[in-house]
Write a protein that holds these residues in place. Structure first.
Motif, short mmCIF file in Angstrom:
data_model
loop_
_atom_site.label_atom_id
_atom_site.label_comp_id
_atom_site.label_asym_id
_atom_site.label_seq_id
_atom_site.Cartn_x
_atom_site.Cartn_y
_atom_site.Cartn_z
N PRO A 172 17.25 -18.59 27.72
CA PRO A 172 16.63 -17.21 27.83
C PRO A 172 17.18 -16.64 28.40
O PRO A 172 18.50 -16.95 29.46
N TYR A 173 17.70 -15.66 28.34
CA TYR A 173 18.25 -14.22 29.24
C TYR A 173 17.43 -14.34 30.63
O TYR A 173 16.02 -14.26 31.15
N ARG A 174 18.31 -13.95 31.53
CA ARG A 174 17.16 -13.09 32.84
C ARG A 174 16.59 -12.28 32.26
O ARG A 174 15.80 -12.23 33.33
N LYS A 175 17.27 -10.86 31.83
CA LYS A 175 16.98 -10.01 31.24
C LYS A 175 16.76 -9.29 29.63
O LYS A 175 18.29 -9.71 30.19
N PRO A 176 16.78 -8.92 29.54
CA PRO A 176 16.17 -8.61 27.62
C PRO A 176 17.63 -7.49 27.58
O PRO A 176 17.29 -6.78 28.61
N LEU A 177 18.28 -7.43 26.71
CA LEU A 177 19.04 -6.76 26.02
C LEU A 177 18.68 -6.26 25.57
O LEU A 177 17.93 -6.21 24.25
N LYS A 178 18.48 -4.50 25.24
CA LYS A 178 18.04 -3.56 24.61
C LYS A 178 18.80 -2.71 23.91
O LYS A 178 19.74 -1.56 24.36
N PHE A 179 18.51 -2.18 22.63
CA PHE A 179 19.35 -1.28 22.12
C PHE A 179 18.52 -0.75 20.89
O PHE A 179 17.52 -1.33 20.42
N ALA A 180 19.53 0.34 20.04
CA ALA A 180 18.70 0.98 19.20
C ALA A 180 17.65 0.23 18.16
O ALA A 180 16.91 0.10 17.33
N SER A 181 18.67 -1.37 17.53
CA SER A 181 18.51 -2.10 16.50
C SER A 181 17.90 -3.27 17.60
O SER A 181 17.14 -3.41 16.03
N GLY A 182 17.19 -3.84 17.85
CA GLY A 182 16.85 -3.75 18.94
C GLY A 182 16.95 -5.06 19.81
O GLY A 182 16.88 -4.50 20.54
N GLU A 183 15.75 -6.13 20.16
CA GLU A 183 16.46 -6.69 21.50
C GLU A 183 16.34 -7.89 21.71
O GLU A 183 15.68 -9.09 20.55
N VAL A 184 16.96 -8.70 22.70
CA VAL A 184 17.42 -9.70 22.76
C VAL A 184 16.94 -10.27 23.77
O VAL A 184 17.53 -9.93 24.95
N HIS A 185 15.75 -11.58 23.82
CA HIS A 185 15.17 -11.58 24.85
C HIS A 185 15.94 -13.31 25.26
O HIS A 185 16.11 -14.07 26.17
#
Length: 367
Positions: free
Chosen positions: A14-27
Motif C-alpha cells: 500500500p501507499y501511504r497516500k495515493p499519487l494522483k495525476f491526469a491519467s489516473g491514480e495509484v493507491h
C-alpha cells in the motif's frame, strides 16, 4: 550462465497516500517481481509495474505473458544472449514492462555472475544521481508542504509537478505557489500526462512563463498530431515526450516530426537493453533526456539509478527516483537511501539489492 527458470510473482504494497495525476491514480504498488534463475545458482531480479491506463498492462497479464510466452522462449539461453532474448520477446506485441523486467533481471544475474555492478557493465560513468520528486494532484498548500518535507528531509531541490486539471488555473496556482515559496532555490517542471488540449497547454504555459520552468512533459494527447506540433513550436522550454515514446521508433517519429524536444527514459518500460538504444538515439538526435519514474518501487528505482548513473547524458538532470518514499514498505533487505539530494546506486554486484524473503511472503498475493 544459462537461464533455467523465470518467475513472475505478484505482490502489493500500500501507499501511504495515493499519487494522483491526469491519467489516473495509484493507491498501492501492485507490481510483479521477476526472477531469472541460472544453472550457476544465480538469481537476477527486477520488477514490472502494471500501468493499465498507460500501456494496457495488468498484473495478471504480466504474469501470464511471462509464464506462458516469454519463459518457454528464453529458458536455455545464456545471460549474454540478451539480443536473442529481446528479439524473441519482440515477437509479442506490447507488454513493455514485462519485457523490460525480464531484460533487467538478466542484466542483474549477469552482474552477479561476473562480480560487477550493472552500472559498470553499462558504462560506469558515476555512482549516483541527483533526485527529482514528483508532486501529485493536491491543494497548493499541501503540495508546497510536501516539497518542503522532501527538501528538508532528503535535500531534494528538483520537483516535477503533475498538472493537466481543468480549469487550467488550478495547476497554475500550484506551480506559482511553489515558485513563490522556494524562489530560485529549486528547479520546477510540469507533467500533464496528456490531460490538456494543445490550446489549454499553451494558455497554461503562457500563464507560467515567468516561473522559470525547466521542462514541460506530455501536456496534450500524443495522437493530436497537428496540435502537438503547433504547441511545441510555441514553447521556449524543452518538451518531454514520455508515454508517446515507448519504443526507439516512436522517439524518432516524435522528434523528427517536431512533436518533442526531449525524451523521458524509463527503465521500467524499455529495460536496460532498450533504454540504451533510446539514449544513444537521443544523443544522435541532439535532444535532452530525463530519467523518468513509472511510479516504481525500490526495486525499480534501483534499476533506474543503475542505468542513469552509467552515462553522462542521463546524469545531466535530476532523475525521478523518490516516489518509493510514498510506499508504506518494500521488499528489499536494505532500503534505498536518499541524502543531500542524491541517490547512490546500492553497493555490490548486479543491482546491489536483495529481496527480504519475509517481506515477500507478507506482500505476495498468489498464496
Amino acid at each position: 550462465m544459462k537461464i533455467t527458470q523465470i518467475d513472475a510473482i505478484p505482490f502489493a504494497v500500500p501507499y501511504r497516500k495515493p499519487l494522483k495525476f491526469a491519467s489516473g491514480e495509484v493507491h498501492a504498488a501492485e507490481h510483479v517481481l521477476v526472477r531469472v534463475h541460472t544453472d550457476d545458482g544465480i538469481v537476477g531480479i527486477a520488477e514490472a509495474p502494471p500501468r493499465p491506463f498507460t500501456y494496457g498492462e495488468t498484473q495478471r497479464g504480466i504474469i501470464a505473458v511471462i509464464d506462458g510466452i516469454f519463459a518457454p522462449q528464453l529458458v536455455g539461453l545464456a545471460l549474454t544472449e540478451r539480443e536473442v532474448a529481446a528479439a524473441r520477446m519482440a515477437r509479442t506485441v506490447g507488454n513493455p514492462t514485462a519485457k523490460a523486467a525480464v531484460d533487467m533481471a538478466m542484466w542483474d544475474a549477469l552482474g552477479r555472475t561476473l562480480g560487477l555492478p550493472v552500472t559498470e557493465l553499462l558504462g560506469g560513468y558515476t555512482d549516483r544521481m541527483r533526485v527529482s520528486h514528483m508532486l501529485g494532484f493536491d491543494e497548493p498548500a499541501r503540495m508546497v508542504a510536501e516539497a518542503e518535507r522532501m527538501r528538508d528531509q532528503y535535500g531534494i531541490s528538483t520537483f516535477k509537478v503533475k498538472v493537466g486539471r481543468r480549469p487550467v488555473s488550478l495547476d497554475v496556482a500550484v506551480v506559482r505557489a511553489l515558485r513563490e515559496r522556494f524562489a530560485d532555490t529549486v528547479e520546477l517542471y510540469v507533467d500533464g500526462n496528456r490531460g490538456w488540449s494543445a490550446a489549454e497547454s499553451l494558455r497554461a504555459m503562457k500563464a507560467m512563463a515567468d516561473l522559470g520552468l525547466l521542462f514541460a512533459e506530455e501536456l496534450c494527447p500524443a495522437d493530436d498530431v497537428l496540435g502537438r506540433r503547433w504547441l511545441v513550436g510555441q514553447l521556449d522550454v524543452p518538451f518531454i515526450a514520455d508515454e508517446s515514446v515507448p519504443t526507439p521508433a516512436d522517439v524518432t517519429r516524435e522528434v523528427l516530426a517536431g512533436s518533442a524536444t526531449a525524451i523521458s527514459i524509463k527503465t521500467a518500460r524499455t529495460g536496460f537493453t532498450g533504454s540504451a538504444r533510446v539514449l544513444h538515439l537521443a544523443e544522435g538526435l541532439g535532444v535532452e533526456v530525463v530519467m523518468g519514474n513509472q511510479i516504481d518501487g525500490q526495486i525499480g528505482t534501483a534499476c533506474a539509478v543503475a542505468f542513469g548513473a552509467a552515462f553522462p547524458l542521463t546524469t545531466r538532470y535530476a532523475g525521478e527516483l523518490s516516489n518509493f518514499l510514498d510506499m508504506s514498505d518494500d521488499l528489499l533487505t536494505e532500503p534505498l537511501q536518499i541524502s543531500d539530494g542524491y541517490l547512490h546506486r546500492p553497493p555490490g554486484v548486479g543491482l546491489g539489492i536483495d529481496i527480504d524473503p519475509d517481506k515477500l511472503a507478507t506482500y505476495r498475493t498468489d498464496q
